[in-house]
Design an enzyme around this catalytic site. Sequence first.
Site, PDB file in Angstrom:
ATOM      1  N   GLY A   9       0.775  -1.236   0.000  1.00  0.00           N
ATOM      2  CA  GLY A   9       0.000   0.000   0.000  1.00  0.00           C
ATOM      3  C   GLY A   9       0.806   1.284   0.000  1.00  0.00           C
ATOM      4  O   GLY A   9       0.320   2.318   0.460  1.00  0.00           O
ATOM      5  N   ASN A  11       1.555   3.017  -2.620  1.00  0.00           N
ATOM      6  CA  ASN A  11       0.876   3.945  -3.539  1.00  0.00           C
ATOM      7  C   ASN A  11      -0.379   4.531  -2.899  1.00  0.00           C
ATOM      8  O   ASN A  11      -0.707   5.698  -3.113  1.00  0.00           O
ATOM      9  CB  ASN A  11       0.540   3.249  -4.858  1.00  0.00           C
ATOM     10  CG  ASN A  11       1.734   3.228  -5.798  1.00  0.00           C
ATOM     11  OD1 ASN A  11       2.153   4.276  -6.288  1.00  0.00           O
ATOM     12  ND2 ASN A  11       2.298   2.057  -6.018  1.00  0.00           N
ATOM     13  N   ARG A  66     -15.124 -15.350  -8.914  1.00  0.00           N
ATOM     14  CA  ARG A  66     -14.738 -13.974  -9.234  1.00  0.00           C
ATOM     15  C   ARG A  66     -15.976 -13.067  -9.291  1.00  0.00           C
ATOM     16  O   ARG A  66     -15.966 -11.944  -8.783  1.00  0.00           O
ATOM     17  CB  ARG A  66     -13.972 -13.923 -10.570  1.00  0.00           C
ATOM     18  CG  ARG A  66     -13.640 -12.494 -10.958  1.00  0.00           C
ATOM     19  CD  ARG A  66     -12.556 -12.389 -11.965  1.00  0.00           C
ATOM     20  NE  ARG A  66     -13.009 -12.700 -13.313  1.00  0.00           N
ATOM     21  CZ  ARG A  66     -12.342 -12.383 -14.416  1.00  0.00           C
ATOM     22  NH1 ARG A  66     -11.199 -11.763 -14.330  1.00  0.00           N
ATOM     23  NH2 ARG A  66     -12.822 -12.704 -15.589  1.00  0.00           N
ATOM     24  N   MET A  91      -3.897  -7.378  -6.776  1.00  0.00           N
ATOM     25  CA  MET A  91      -3.335  -8.510  -7.510  1.00  0.00           C
ATOM     26  C   MET A  91      -4.391  -9.441  -8.101  1.00  0.00           C
ATOM     27  O   MET A  91      -4.203 -10.656  -8.144  1.00  0.00           O
ATOM     28  CB  MET A  91      -2.377  -9.289  -6.604  1.00  0.00           C
ATOM     29  CG  MET A  91      -1.204  -8.465  -6.098  1.00  0.00           C
ATOM     30  SD  MET A  91      -0.276  -7.686  -7.441  1.00  0.00           S
ATOM     31  CE  MET A  91       0.582  -9.121  -8.052  1.00  0.00           C
ATOM     32  N   ILE A  93      -7.323  -9.898 -11.406  1.00  0.00           N
ATOM     33  CA  ILE A  93      -7.779  -9.392 -12.696  1.00  0.00           C
ATOM     34  C   ILE A  93      -9.278  -9.176 -12.614  1.00  0.00           C
ATOM     35  O   ILE A  93     -10.033 -10.090 -12.277  1.00  0.00           O
ATOM     36  CB  ILE A  93      -7.407 -10.385 -13.815  1.00  0.00           C
ATOM     37  CG1 ILE A  93      -5.874 -10.483 -13.896  1.00  0.00           C
ATOM     38  CG2 ILE A  93      -8.006  -9.954 -15.140  1.00  0.00           C
ATOM     39  CD1 ILE A  93      -5.380 -11.616 -14.754  1.00  0.00           C
ATOM     40  N   HIS A 110       1.204   0.785 -13.134  1.00  0.00           N
ATOM     41  CA  HIS A 110       1.990  -0.398 -13.500  1.00  0.00           C
ATOM     42  C   HIS A 110       3.482  -0.033 -13.518  1.00  0.00           C
ATOM     43  O   HIS A 110       3.848   0.998 -14.086  1.00  0.00           O
ATOM     44  CB  HIS A 110       1.550  -0.908 -14.877  1.00  0.00           C
ATOM     45  CG  HIS A 110       2.234  -2.166 -15.269  1.00  0.00           C
ATOM     46  ND1 HIS A 110       1.939  -3.376 -14.676  1.00  0.00           N
ATOM     47  CD2 HIS A 110       3.239  -2.416 -16.149  1.00  0.00           C
ATOM     48  CE1 HIS A 110       2.717  -4.314 -15.194  1.00  0.00           C
ATOM     49  NE2 HIS A 110       3.518  -3.760 -16.085  1.00  0.00           N
TER      50      HIS A 110
HETATM   51  C1  GRF Z   1       3.459  -1.174  -7.462  1.00  0.00           C
HETATM   52  O1  GRF Z   1       4.728  -1.380  -7.997  1.00  0.00           O
HETATM   53  C2  GRF Z   1       2.426  -1.007  -8.540  1.00  0.00           C
HETATM   54  O2  GRF Z   1       2.929  -0.396  -9.687  1.00  0.00           O
HETATM   55  C3  GRF Z   1       2.057  -2.433  -8.844  1.00  0.00           C
HETATM   56  O3  GRF Z   1       2.069  -3.077  -7.594  1.00  0.00           O
HETATM   57  C4  GRF Z   1       2.943  -2.395  -6.717  1.00  0.00           C
HETATM   58  C5  GRF Z   1       2.149  -2.030  -5.504  1.00  0.00           C
HETATM   59  O4  GRF Z   1       2.960  -1.469  -4.499  1.00  0.00           O
HETATM   60  N1  GRF Z   1       0.797  -2.502  -9.556  1.00  0.00           N
HETATM   61  P1  GRF Z   1       2.267  -0.798  -3.231  1.00  0.00           P
HETATM   62  O5  GRF Z   1       1.375  -1.864  -2.615  1.00  0.00           O
HETATM   63  O6  GRF Z   1       1.505   0.398  -3.686  1.00  0.00           O
HETATM   64  O7  GRF Z   1       3.396  -0.440  -2.314  1.00  0.00           O
END
Ligand code: GRF
Length: 222
Positions: A9, A11, A66, A91, A93, A110
Amino acid sequence: MAVLASGRGSNLQALIDASERGRIESKIVVVVSDRPDAKALERARKHKIPGEAIVPPAELKGEARRARHEEQISKVLDHFRTDVVVLAGFMRILSPNFVRRYPQRVLNIHPALLPAFRGVEAQSQAIDWGVRLSGCTTHFVDQEVDHGPIILQAAVPVRPEDTADSLSERILAVEHQLLPRTIRLMEQGRVEMEGRRVKIRPGDSWKSLDRVLPDVLYGDGY
Ligand code: GRF
């Protein structure tokens, strides 16, 4: 906005920080994780943001599983009146059905320069391929994985001594800039889609606000 995250987390944290510093106006109304032990949920709690662990139902399999899982997620998103859904290290789809529910309002980040290195472990893929440049991309989510219209990109040099870990760390620092910036551009109504091409209308830049990271090439819009 709602943030969907499966793990660390960081981001999500970048969005929380941007929101608390007034860099973005959107509020994170809920954090949803498919893993009850996700650090993302802990971060949400710390900042008094509602967090929901929604685990795919064990009694179902495959597509039915799903579909039910996504129904449960949608219910929560609707309850919190979510406008924008941000996938930040989620994680799973999502089905076309789910994506259609939020037209042009599901975003992903990404850790590669799409369309190169889609899927998992994009940073290892980049190292193994021997590219000189990788980076990160924010994009709208469509029916295919890591495929929708690209909003922002930044290129990060790959150093000869890089491992997947060291490259991931340098890309991640840029992700933390690009993701809130993407939200800000959307808030400002500056993101315009023409087919799969996204145009960023002229306006301010965060390059003057924030430290730009050395050697990183920021694409249009940052
Ligand atoms: C990041 O590298 C993002 O680009 C990818 O998964 C990772 C997530 O990292 N989709 P975080 O959980 O936000 O630290």
